[in-house]
Design a protein around this motif. Sequence first.
Motif, PDB file in Angstrom:
ATOM      1  N   ALA A  15      21.868 -15.281  59.216  1.00  0.00           N
ATOM      2  CA  ALA A  15      20.554 -15.865  59.501  1.00  0.00           C
ATOM      3  C   ALA A  15      20.531 -16.616  60.833  1.00  0.00           C
ATOM      4  O   ALA A  15      19.461 -16.909  61.362  1.00  0.00           O
ATOM      5  N   SER A  16      21.701 -16.882  61.412  1.00  0.00           N
ATOM      6  CA  SER A  16      21.771 -17.687  62.637  1.00  0.00           C
ATOM      7  C   SER A  16      21.501 -16.895  63.915  1.00  0.00           C
ATOM      8  O   SER A  16      21.473 -17.465  65.000  1.00  0.00           O
ATOM      9  N   PHE A  17      21.303 -15.564  63.799  1.00  0.00           N
ATOM     10  CA  PHE A  17      21.020 -14.763  64.989  1.00  0.00           C
ATOM     11  C   PHE A  17      20.163 -13.555  64.603  1.00  0.00           C
ATOM     12  O   PHE A  17      20.115 -13.167  63.430  1.00  0.00           O
ATOM     13  N   ASP A  18      19.480 -12.987  65.594  1.00  0.00           N
ATOM     14  CA  ASP A  18      18.593 -11.844  65.363  1.00  0.00           C
ATOM     15  C   ASP A  18      19.033 -10.579  66.086  1.00  0.00           C
ATOM     16  O   ASP A  18      18.570  -9.497  65.759  1.00  0.00           O
ATOM     17  N   ALA A  19      19.888 -10.703  67.091  1.00  0.00           N
ATOM     18  CA  ALA A  19      20.259  -9.559  67.929  1.00  0.00           C
ATOM     19  C   ALA A  19      20.921  -8.462  67.097  1.00  0.00           C
ATOM     20  O   ALA A  19      21.770  -8.737  66.246  1.00  0.00           O
ATOM     21  N   TRP A  21      23.244  -4.963  66.747  1.00  0.00           N
ATOM     22  CA  TRP A  21      24.461  -4.374  67.333  1.00  0.00           C
ATOM     23  C   TRP A  21      25.180  -5.380  68.235  1.00  0.00           C
ATOM     24  O   TRP A  21      25.716  -5.028  69.278  1.00  0.00           O
ATOM     25  N   SER A  22      25.181  -6.646  67.835  1.00  0.00           N
ATOM     26  CA  SER A  22      25.767  -7.722  68.632  1.00  0.00           C
ATOM     27  C   SER A  22      26.537  -8.656  67.694  1.00  0.00           C
ATOM     28  O   SER A  22      26.033  -9.714  67.303  1.00  0.00           O
ATOM     29  N   PRO A  23      27.760  -8.272  67.296  1.00  0.00           N
ATOM     30  CA  PRO A  23      28.480  -9.003  66.253  1.00  0.00           C
ATOM     31  C   PRO A  23      28.860 -10.431  66.635  1.00  0.00           C
ATOM     32  O   PRO A  23      29.093 -10.742  67.799  1.00  0.00           O
ATOM     33  N   ARG A  24      28.939 -11.255  65.581  1.00  0.00           N
ATOM     34  CA  ARG A  24      29.375 -12.640  65.697  1.00  0.00           C
ATOM     35  C   ARG A  24      30.704 -12.785  64.963  1.00  0.00           C
ATOM     36  O   ARG A  24      30.877 -12.259  63.868  1.00  0.00           O
ATOM     37  N   VAL A  25      31.627 -13.504  65.577  1.00  0.00           N
ATOM     38  CA  VAL A  25      32.935 -13.749  64.975  1.00  0.00           C
ATOM     39  C   VAL A  25      32.792 -14.936  64.028  1.00  0.00           C
ATOM     40  O   VAL A  25      32.442 -16.033  64.456  1.00  0.00           O
ATOM     41  N   VAL A  26      33.079 -14.698  62.727  1.00  0.00           N
ATOM     42  CA  VAL A  26      32.948 -15.774  61.751  1.00  0.00           C
ATOM     43  C   VAL A  26      34.272 -16.475  61.468  1.00  0.00           C
ATOM     44  O   VAL A  26      34.287 -17.640  61.089  1.00  0.00           O
ATOM     45  N   VAL A  34      37.111 -11.413  62.126  1.00  0.00           N
ATOM     46  CA  VAL A  34      36.178 -11.018  61.084  1.00  0.00           C
ATOM     47  C   VAL A  34      34.804 -11.231  61.703  1.00  0.00           C
ATOM     48  O   VAL A  34      34.451 -12.356  62.072  1.00  0.00           O
ATOM     49  N   ARG A  35      34.054 -10.133  61.857  1.00  0.00           N
ATOM     50  CA  ARG A  35      32.769 -10.166  62.556  1.00  0.00           C
ATOM     51  C   ARG A  35      31.655  -9.723  61.616  1.00  0.00           C
ATOM     52  O   ARG A  35      31.863  -8.846  60.782  1.00  0.00           O
ATOM     53  N   VAL A  36      30.482 -10.326  61.778  1.00  0.00           N
ATOM     54  CA  VAL A  36      29.292  -9.862  61.062  1.00  0.00           C
ATOM     55  C   VAL A  36      28.273  -9.402  62.092  1.00  0.00           C
ATOM     56  O   VAL A  36      28.224  -9.916  63.215  1.00  0.00           O
ATOM     57  N   ALA A  37      27.464  -8.430  61.700  1.00  0.00           N
ATOM     58  CA  ALA A  37      26.443  -7.907  62.609  1.00  0.00           C
ATOM     59  C   ALA A  37      25.241  -7.428  61.818  1.00  0.00           C
ATOM     60  O   ALA A  37      25.372  -6.997  60.665  1.00  0.00           O
ATOM     61  N   LYS A  38      24.095  -7.518  62.472  1.00  0.00           N
ATOM     62  CA  LYS A  38      22.877  -6.887  61.982  1.00  0.00           C
ATOM     63  C   LYS A  38      22.733  -5.594  62.774  1.00  0.00           C
ATOM     64  O   LYS A  38      22.939  -5.588  63.999  1.00  0.00           O
ATOM     65  N   VAL A  39      22.414  -4.518  62.090  1.00  0.00           N
ATOM     66  CA  VAL A  39      22.319  -3.224  62.755  1.00  0.00           C
ATOM     67  C   VAL A  39      21.071  -2.496  62.284  1.00  0.00           C
ATOM     68  O   VAL A  39      20.627  -2.669  61.150  1.00  0.00           O
ATOM     69  N   ALA A  40      20.506  -1.709  63.171  1.00  0.00           N
ATOM     70  CA  ALA A  40      19.366  -0.848  62.837  1.00  0.00           C
ATOM     71  C   ALA A  40      19.302   0.231  63.894  1.00  0.00           C
ATOM     72  O   ALA A  40      19.617  -0.014  65.064  1.00  0.00           O
ATOM     73  N   HIS A 129      30.671 -12.279  69.738  1.00  0.00           N
ATOM     74  CA  HIS A 129      30.153 -13.572  70.203  1.00  0.00           C
ATOM     75  C   HIS A 129      30.464 -14.634  69.160  1.00  0.00           C
ATOM     76  O   HIS A 129      30.591 -14.332  67.968  1.00  0.00           O
ATOM     77  N   ALA A 130      30.558 -15.861  69.606  1.00  0.00           N
ATOM     78  CA  ALA A 130      30.743 -16.972  68.673  1.00  0.00           C
ATOM     79  C   ALA A 130      29.462 -17.181  67.867  1.00  0.00           C
ATOM     80  O   ALA A 130      28.363 -16.887  68.364  1.00  0.00           O
ATOM     81  N   LEU A 131      29.598 -17.646  66.640  1.00  0.00           N
ATOM     82  CA  LEU A 131      28.395 -18.001  65.868  1.00  0.00           C
ATOM     83  C   LEU A 131      27.610 -19.058  66.634  1.00  0.00           C
ATOM     84  O   LEU A 131      28.191 -19.892  67.307  1.00  0.00           O
ATOM     85  N   GLY A 132      26.308 -19.001  66.548  1.00  0.00           N
ATOM     86  CA  GLY A 132      25.470 -19.981  67.233  1.00  0.00           C
ATOM     87  C   GLY A 132      25.106 -19.571  68.646  1.00  0.00           C
ATOM     88  O   GLY A 132      24.453 -20.319  69.353  1.00  0.00           O
ATOM     89  N   THR A 133      25.551 -18.363  69.085  1.00  0.00           N
ATOM     90  CA  THR A 133      25.183 -17.897  70.431  1.00  0.00           C
ATOM     91  C   THR A 133      24.358 -16.651  70.336  1.00  0.00           C
ATOM     92  O   THR A 133      24.311 -15.982  69.328  1.00  0.00           O
TER      93      THR A 133
END
Length: 133
Positions: A15-19, A21-26, A34-40, A129-133
Amino acid sequence: MSNGSDPIALDQALASFDALWSPRVVTHVNDYDVRVAKVAGEHVWHAHDTTDEFFLVLDGELHLSLREPAGERTVRLPRGSVFTVPRGTEHRPYAPEGAAILMFEPTGTSTVGDRHDDLPAHVDATTGHALGT
């Protein structure tokens, strides 16, 4: 990102980002991110020459097209499914209806691999990317 002493809620991380194909390292595990990403929509055909790539679908459905010695095939991953793309295998992730995914790969691994097609504007070529960026 977790410093090892605090839990990470993956739904809050997502929920902390909208981009897309731009993963965040958790967090990190040894020398892995360990990365999470939103993809479409579609990513690009690419391959990681020296590492496997692990996918866990947290929400939605992810499709992985694979170019293997026996030919091309597509693996469909519904929510809760895992799949590992073997090193050196050309693959193209896509999510027709959108998805949230978790990936596990060595720190410094590029999201577009070592070999890839031309990059469209919607694909972020990053090592996370770091969480929060």
